[in-house]
Design an enzyme around this catalytic site. Structure first.
Site, PDB file in Angstrom:
ATOM      1  N   HIS A  67       0.830  -1.205   0.000  1.00 55.84           N
ATOM      2  CA  HIS A  67       0.000   0.000   0.000  1.00 55.84           C
ATOM      3  C   HIS A  67       0.867   1.259   0.000  1.00 55.84           C
ATOM      4  O   HIS A  67       0.571   2.246  -0.691  1.00 55.84           O
ATOM      5  CB  HIS A  67      -0.909  -0.058   1.234  1.00 55.84           C
ATOM      6  N   GLU A  70       2.160   1.814  -3.403  1.00 56.32           N
ATOM      7  CA  GLU A  70       1.093   2.366  -4.253  1.00 56.32           C
ATOM      8  C   GLU A  70       1.032   3.893  -4.078  1.00 56.32           C
ATOM      9  O   GLU A  70       0.993   4.640  -5.060  1.00 56.32           O
ATOM     10  CB  GLU A  70      -0.238   1.710  -3.871  1.00 56.32           C
ATOM     11  N   HIS A  71       1.029   4.352  -2.825  1.00 59.56           N
ATOM     12  CA  HIS A  71       0.996   5.800  -2.585  1.00 59.56           C
ATOM     13  C   HIS A  71       2.205   6.491  -3.216  1.00 59.56           C
ATOM     14  O   HIS A  71       2.089   7.557  -3.810  1.00 59.56           O
ATOM     15  CB  HIS A  71       1.014   6.083  -1.073  1.00 59.56           C
ATOM     16  N   GLU A 142      -4.469   7.957   7.754  1.00 59.80           N
ATOM     17  CA  GLU A 142      -5.410   7.047   7.092  1.00 59.80           C
ATOM     18  C   GLU A 142      -5.716   5.856   8.000  1.00 59.80           C
ATOM     19  O   GLU A 142      -6.868   5.455   8.154  1.00 59.80           O
ATOM     20  CB  GLU A 142      -4.786   6.579   5.758  1.00 59.80           C
TER      21      GLU A 142
END
Lengths: 432, 418
Positions: A67, A70-71, A142
């Protein structure tokens, strides 16, 4: 280029594998304004232990790397891919699941340029110590936001019961502690291993000419050099494939107004990937509909007794290496809810017999919903699951669903529904 | 194509071959009152639960399921001063399912609208009680979604005392005890006999057959709504600020401004662009400066409601950063007001709005929603003209619109688990 026409659905799909191994599929949509493209890497949050490309020892990276990567893909040394899409009037986004990472774009113009931006930003990594540090603040927020979401906590609470020692019970974004350890070196190692063209696929749906589109992509790929493809070596073994580690019950207190409960059923059977896997998934989905959807006698009885309400939902998830079903509701009677769901599951064979007359209706309803998805470029492209279901697309799924018989449901019950795989997670209002 | 079925009841049919599904939206509009909002929300639930012909939830669900997985249901919404109760259906086109499916869906909608489970002037009591309980529970559960909760608290703070817009479109708990199975029949009669009705049908359909089918619906003539659609309120002299503490990991800071520019007014396009620059897109000042550069928030965005003139900003932050974030937000608002943004940003925001508008044309539910809004607001604008208007917005327009933002309210939900 391969071309396949689905006459009964009036759709045609074109596909071609690039020289570097990247699989490209195009489904033209006449009359649409939009083009949607999704570039998917066969790599997700549970793939944390693997052999880095060019090395001969396994490494384990911190939770949340997929993840995080991905960011960080969007940010480059001197620009941000978001800005490039912005300049081209496109929307872009990305998401990471347990077993895949996807980058997507949606645009009504400049399709050639937009596809170039998509391929270029995903195929040209740039990570630095300072940008990695900064990202930790954003992802930390997040994670915190999801910590306050009771439905998210319920879901991961249940996964913690079903897979207490496997990586699926950890938030896809990782934990604050795990992301603190992520370094640019981790990102480069995972990138080099998994982001190879041969481990990726590009699916495009919309207002495009398939021949021209594939040409554009070939041209783009021809400008880049890739190492010879290697197959990523991931170590993923369930801690206990027989499920002796399943925790039957846990409960959590939160500031919520009504109790929430989720019953989980972990599949302890081994499923082949490919079309058999797809057949399995569709059969289980039909089984769950026949037992629990709003046309079932079970639903009406539980609804009228206020054991469940309109918040009731159920789902079946099947990904690379694991599969499970879950059933949840807000309810003032969480114990009765879980007792009832478990007893319906454990008597599934008799339940199918009672509901035989509903089978054709339920199957037709599911077919109708899937045909309806053909109106959505996103749904068509996102449905593609690559190797997991043998390269089947949404039209193949519709065809496979139409062939399922009620006998298939009977057969699947003893394989999928085993008491050892059942667990319950509750969230109850905090006592003052 | 528009057809008048009777006074106050209109049918709009959009024939297209773009989609494999058909959509039907039947919108019942009325002026909202202190008592009708919650009642209509409950009524919507009862209409989708059962009918005379399908007297249990299961009987109705089975009928729907036999229609090739059609979605048939109700919901409520608010447009300015109006309350809307909607009955909606989405289903596979006859060609990909079975001949006559569209007719069968329309028959079912007729049954739901004209034959709810009412006998002797009262709704079926057990069904009524159960749906009342369910609505109560679902309203209570909404508080568990903190982002939504914070947005509702901000609305409550922003709207004037006694404003009906303080009441959410889905109703409020304190009204429920006043509603009975008998009183709800009254609500139903008003809806079916007096509401302004707009029906929108979209899909690959035979237009004449659709018109004939809806002509069978026993709608009586009714008066057109005269009341102003858009909601206006006076400025608060002093901004209202409150804060609240809950056991949360992430705090929420939400701000409200008045921006009295309404749907399709001359400055409406400029308002969309201004919103895109300030906080309505990932390129925006708020997203870039509060989230990306300062790393202070997971989300930071703005929105404008063009039917009530409320402009709001929402952020998810760490409690300890509240003062810094509020200051940073103020800086972004000031920057837009003084024209401190690049031409490139404005161009990208415009392209993004146009892209979003055009992609919306590929979502059939979106197209019927847009058509309905056009009918209700009596505006109709061709796609090309809408796009032209966005393209023509200038920096001066954006500054003019932004300078009308009047800060009105701040709500802070303090999390103390950090």
């Amino acid at each position: 280029m391969d071309e396949q026409f689905y006459q009964h659905l009036n759709e045609t799909i074109y596909s071609k594998k690039m020289n570097n191994g990247l699989l490209v599929q195009v489904l033209p949509k006449v009359g649409f304004h939009k083009t949607y493209a999704i570039l998917t890497v066969d790599f997700g949050s549970i793939d944390r232990t693997f052999m880095p490309v060019g090395k001969d020892e396994l490494v384990t990276v911190p939770d949340g790397v997929a993840h995080f990567l991905e960011h960080k893909m969007f940010e480059k040394e001197d620009h941000d891919a978001f800005d490039l899409f912005g300049q081209l009037g496109a929307d872009s986004n990305a998401f990471t699941s347990f077993t895949q990472t996807s980058y997507l774009l949606s645009a009504t113009g400049h399709i050639h340029e937009n596809l170039d931006v998509l391929l270029d930003f995903v195929q040209e990594p740039y990570f630095s110590a300072s940008t990695v540090e900064k990202e930790k603040g954003i992802i930390g927020q997040e994670i915190k936001m999801y910590d306050d979401d009771p439905n998210w906590r319920l879901y991961f609470g249940l996964l913690g019961n079903l897979y207490p020692k496997d990586p699926m019970h950890i938030d896809i974004a990782g934990t604050e502690e795990s992301i603190a350890q992520i370094s640019p070196a981790d990102l480069y190692a995972t990138y080099g291993t998994f982001y190879q063209p041969s481990n990726m696929n590009l699916f495009i749906v919309g207002n495009v000419d398939p021949v021209q589109t594939v040409d554009w992509i070939e041209q783009n790929q021809a400008t880049k050099r890739f190492a010879a493809p290697t197959s990523p070596q991931v170590q993923f073994e369930l801690n206990d494939s027989e499920g002796n580690d399943v925790i039957p019950f846990r409960t959590l207190e939160m500031d919520i107004s009504r109790p929430k409960v989720m019953v989980g059923l972990r599949g302890l059977d081994q499923i082949e990937s490919g079309m058999d896997g797809l057949q399995y998934r569709l059969t289980v989905e039909l089984l769950l509909d026949i037992l629990f959807d709003d046309t079932s006698d079970n639903y009406l009885r539980l609804y009228n007794n206020e054991i469940l309400d309109d918040s009731f939902s159920y789902n079946f998830e099947m990904q690379r290496g694991f599969h499970f079903a879950y059933f949840s509701s807000d309810t003032n009677q969480p114990e009765r809810f879980s007792d009832e769901i478990i007893s319906i599951l454990e008597s599934a064979t008799q339940q199918i017999e009672t509901a035989t007359s509903q089978f054709e209706n339920i199957k037709r309803a599911m077919l109708g919903r899937m045909i309806g998805l053909l109106d959505s470029p996103e749904a068509i492209a996102n449905h593609y699951s690559g190797k997991l279901f043998g390269g089947a697309n949404l039209m193949d799924e519709i065809t496979a669903l139409a062939a399922i018989k009620i006998d298939d449901l009977y057969q699947i019950v003893p394989e999928f529904v085993q008491s050892q795989g059942i667990s319950v997670y509750q969230i109850v209002p905090r006592r003052d | 194509m528009d057809f008048k079925l009777t006074d106050g009841v209109n049918l709009h049919v959009i024939r297209t071959t773009q989609f494999k599904t058909n959509q039907i939206l039947i919108n019942f509009n009325t002026v909202q009152t202190k008592t009708n909002i919650t009642a209509r929300s409950l009524l919507a639930d009862l209409i989708e639960t059962s009918t005379h012909k399908y007297p249990t939830q299961t009987a109705l669900a089975r009928q729907i399921s036999s229609l090739f997985g059609a979605y048939v249901g109700t919901n409520v919404a608010r447009i300015g001063n109006m309350h809307a109760l909607r009955v909606r259906a989405s289903f596979v086109n006859d060609r990909y399912s079975m001949p006559g499916l569209t007719d069968q869906v329309i028959d079912l909608l007729h049954e739901m609208i004209f034959h709810p489970l009412i006998d002797n002037n009262t709704f079926d009591e057990p069904t009524f009680k159960l749906q009342l309980n369910n609505l109560q529970s679902s309203i209570k559960s909404l508080d568990d979604d903190k982002q939504f909760y914070a947005a509702m608290q901000l609305r409550d703070l922003y709207f004037a005392d006694h404003s009906l817009l303080k009441i959410p479109s889905f109703g409020q708990l304190t009204d429920l005890p006043q509603i009975s199975a008998e009183s709800l029949v009254q609500t139903y009669n008003e809806m079916v006999n007096s509401d302004q009705v707009d029906i929108v049908v979209l899909g690959n359909v035979d237009v004449q057959l659709i018109v004939e089918q809806f002509r069978r619906f026993e709608f009586k003539p009714r008066q057109e709504i005269k009341q102003e659609l858009f909601y206006h309120q006076k400025l608060n002299k002093e901004p209202r600020e409150t804060s609240e503490k809950q056991a949360l990991n992430q705090a929420k800071l939400n701000l409200a401004y008045q921006l009295p520019i309404y749907y399709q007014e001359p400055d409406y396009s400029a308002t969309m662009v201004m919103n895109g620059i300030l906080g309505g897109s990932p390129l925006s000042k708020l997203f870039v400066n509060v989230r990306e550069k300062a790393s202070l928030a997971y989300y930071a965005s703005s929105q404008h409601i063009a039917f009530n003139g409320m402009f709001s900003i929402q952020t998810g932050i760490q409690s300890s950063n509240k003062v810094r974030v509020q200051h940073l937000i103020q800086e972004q608002v000031d920057a837009v007001r003084t024209g401190d943004f690049t031409d490139e940003l404005m161009q990208e925001v415009k392209d993004g709005i146009i892209n979003q508008y055009e992609t919306g044309l590929d979502v059939s539910s979106n197209v019927i929603e847009q058509t309905l809004l056009d009918k209700i607001t009596r505006t109709h604008t061709e796609s090309s003209a809408l796009i032209e208007r966005i393209k023509k917005v200038t920096k001066v327009d954006v500054i003019r619109v932004a300078s009308q933002l009047e800060f009105q309210a701040a709500y802070f939900l303090n999390g103390d688990l950090n």
